[in-house]
Every structure is written in C-alpha cells, then in structure tokens.
Design a protein around this motif. Structure first.
Motif, PDB file in Angstrom:
ATOM      1  N   GLN A   1       0.838  -1.193   0.000  1.00 40.13           N
ATOM      2  CA  GLN A   1       0.000   0.000   0.000  1.00 40.13           C
ATOM      3  C   GLN A   1       0.875   1.245   0.000  1.00 40.13           C
ATOM      4  O   GLN A   1       2.042   1.191   0.359  1.00 40.13           O
ATOM      5  CB  GLN A   1      -0.899   0.023   1.240  1.00 40.13           C
ATOM      6  CG  GLN A   1      -1.847  -1.151   1.316  1.00 40.13           C
ATOM      7  CD  GLN A   1      -2.758  -1.036   2.514  1.00 40.13           C
ATOM      8  OE1 GLN A   1      -3.154   0.043   2.911  1.00 40.13           O
ATOM      9  NE2 GLN A   1      -3.097  -2.173   3.087  1.00 40.13           N
TER      10      GLN A   1
ATOM     11  N   LEU B   1      -6.654   7.149   7.154  1.00 41.02           N
ATOM     12  CA  LEU B   1      -6.868   5.947   7.940  1.00 41.02           C
ATOM     13  C   LEU B   1      -8.055   6.184   8.859  1.00 41.02           C
ATOM     14  O   LEU B   1      -8.007   7.043   9.729  1.00 41.02           O
ATOM     15  CB  LEU B   1      -5.619   5.609   8.773  1.00 41.02           C
ATOM     16  CG  LEU B   1      -5.731   4.405   9.701  1.00 41.02           C
ATOM     17  CD1 LEU B   1      -6.020   3.123   8.916  1.00 41.02           C
ATOM     18  CD2 LEU B   1      -4.466   4.263  10.523  1.00 41.02           C
TER      19      LEU B   1
ATOM     20  N   SER C   1     -14.750   2.153   7.836  1.00 50.92           N
ATOM     21  CA  SER C   1     -13.388   2.214   8.375  1.00 50.92           C
ATOM     22  C   SER C   1     -12.471   1.202   7.695  1.00 50.92           C
ATOM     23  O   SER C   1     -12.929   0.250   7.078  1.00 50.92           O
ATOM     24  CB  SER C   1     -13.414   1.963   9.879  1.00 50.92           C
ATOM     25  OG  SER C   1     -13.807   0.632  10.136  1.00 50.92           O
ATOM     26  N   ARG C   2     -11.166   1.426   7.830  1.00 52.76           N
ATOM     27  CA  ARG C   2     -10.169   0.464   7.348  1.00 52.76           C
ATOM     28  C   ARG C   2      -9.760  -0.505   8.436  1.00 52.76           C
ATOM     29  O   ARG C   2      -9.289  -1.599   8.149  1.00 52.76           O
ATOM     30  CB  ARG C   2      -8.927   1.187   6.820  1.00 52.76           C
ATOM     31  CG  ARG C   2      -9.206   1.893   5.500  1.00 52.76           C
ATOM     32  CD  ARG C   2      -7.988   2.530   4.892  1.00 52.76           C
ATOM     33  NE  ARG C   2      -6.920   1.585   4.614  1.00 52.76           N
ATOM     34  CZ  ARG C   2      -5.658   1.952   4.387  1.00 52.76           C
ATOM     35  NH1 ARG C   2      -5.329   3.220   4.411  1.00 52.76           N
ATOM     36  NH2 ARG C   2      -4.742   1.059   4.142  1.00 52.76           N
TER      37      ARG C   2
ATOM     38  N   LEU D   1      -2.708  -4.092   8.302  1.00 46.71           N
ATOM     39  CA  LEU D   1      -3.039  -3.590   6.976  1.00 46.71           C
ATOM     40  C   LEU D   1      -2.208  -4.127   5.819  1.00 46.71           C
ATOM     41  O   LEU D   1      -2.571  -3.899   4.665  1.00 46.71           O
ATOM     42  CB  LEU D   1      -2.964  -2.066   6.975  1.00 46.71           C
ATOM     43  CG  LEU D   1      -4.018  -1.350   7.793  1.00 46.71           C
ATOM     44  CD1 LEU D   1      -3.787   0.158   7.752  1.00 46.71           C
ATOM     45  CD2 LEU D   1      -5.410  -1.684   7.306  1.00 46.71           C
TER      46      LEU D   1
END
Length: 159
Positions: free
Chosen positions: A9, A115, A133-134, A157
């Motif tokens: 990412q 985030l 949300s992540r 993540l």
C-alpha cells in the motif's frame, strides 16, 4: 510527521488525529482511563500529531474532561453532524489525517480519512461506521496504540 510504510500500500504520512469524544474517547461523558496519556504521547516527538476532538458532546462534559490535554475541541450543533465531521476532515487534509470514531455521525469522516479506525467501546459502534473504516478496534486504547506502536498497524493492513 509519522510515516507508516505498509507493504502493498501507499505509505501514510500523518499530521492530524481526529477523534470523536462520546463513545470513542469517553464512556458516559468520562474520559476512558489511559486516553489522556496516549494523547499526550502522540503530540510529542517522534509522533507530533496535531490532535483534534470533534463531538456533539452528548453528555456536555468534553471541555472539562479534556482540559489540559494538547488537543483542539470542536463542539457540533445538532444538525448534519456527519457532514460537519466530513467537512472538518477535508479542511485539515484527509490524506494526512487519521480519524477514530464509533457513532453513525462519524461514518463519512472515517471513509475519507487516510486511515479511518472504528472503535467498539461500551456504547458499541454503528454498523455503517464500521463498514466505512479500514480498521476496527475493540476500544480506544487499542486504536491509539496502533499509532504508538506502528508494527501493530502494519501487521493489520499489509497485503
């Protein structure tokens, strides 16, 4: 400015932390034990985050409870709180902002933040906010610790 490099990412360069108050930082209007210490630490090097609390202040205690903490407090009016939180995040620069919340009025800010973290505290969390949300954490201390201990965030993540 903290830099979180997460495999697979784009790196997150974070300047701002935006927190909801009731249900997120506080239970029944009282700051959760351990939150104040973490907010202070996140404001210092190496983190140096600008901390903002944006709230409807349901219990009317936010200003007194946050007194002496290195954060800016914004109390919202009764109308369109979700839009007000979104506008606030966009005004700061959503690409450099971490947002933490639990309520329905926080779903838009969590969706646009670099985030978005939903917390499930004593009040629970709105389903739409969780979906926006992540990351989802069991409580505010776990959420703040992701920022203080970045390897936890990276482990959550990475692709």
């Amino acid at each position: 400015m903290p830099l979180y490099s997460i495999h697979g990412q784009a790196s997150l360069e974070v300047r701002h932390l935006v927190l909801d108050y009731n249900g997120t930082m506080a239970t029944d209007g009282t700051l959760v034990p351990g939150v104040a210490e973490r907010v202070r630490e996140l404001n210092l090097p190496p983190h140096e985050l600008s901390v903002h609390v944006i709230t409807a202040d349901t219990m009317g205690t936010a200003q007194r409870q946050l007194e002496g903490l290195p954060c800016d407090l914004s109390i919202l009016g009764p109308a369109e709180q979700d839009k007000a939180k979104l506008d606030f995040i966009q005004g700061l620069g959503s690409a450099q902002t971490v947002a933490i919340g639990n309520g329905q009025n926080g779903h838009l800010m969590l969706a646009v933040a670099a985030l978005g973290i939903a917390v499930i505290g004593e009040e629970g969390a709105a389903a739409q906010t969780i979906l926006a949300s992540r990351v989802v954490c069991r409580d505010i201390l776990s959420a703040l610790d992701l920022l203080l201990k970045p390897k936890r965030l990276i482990a959550t993540l990475r692709c």
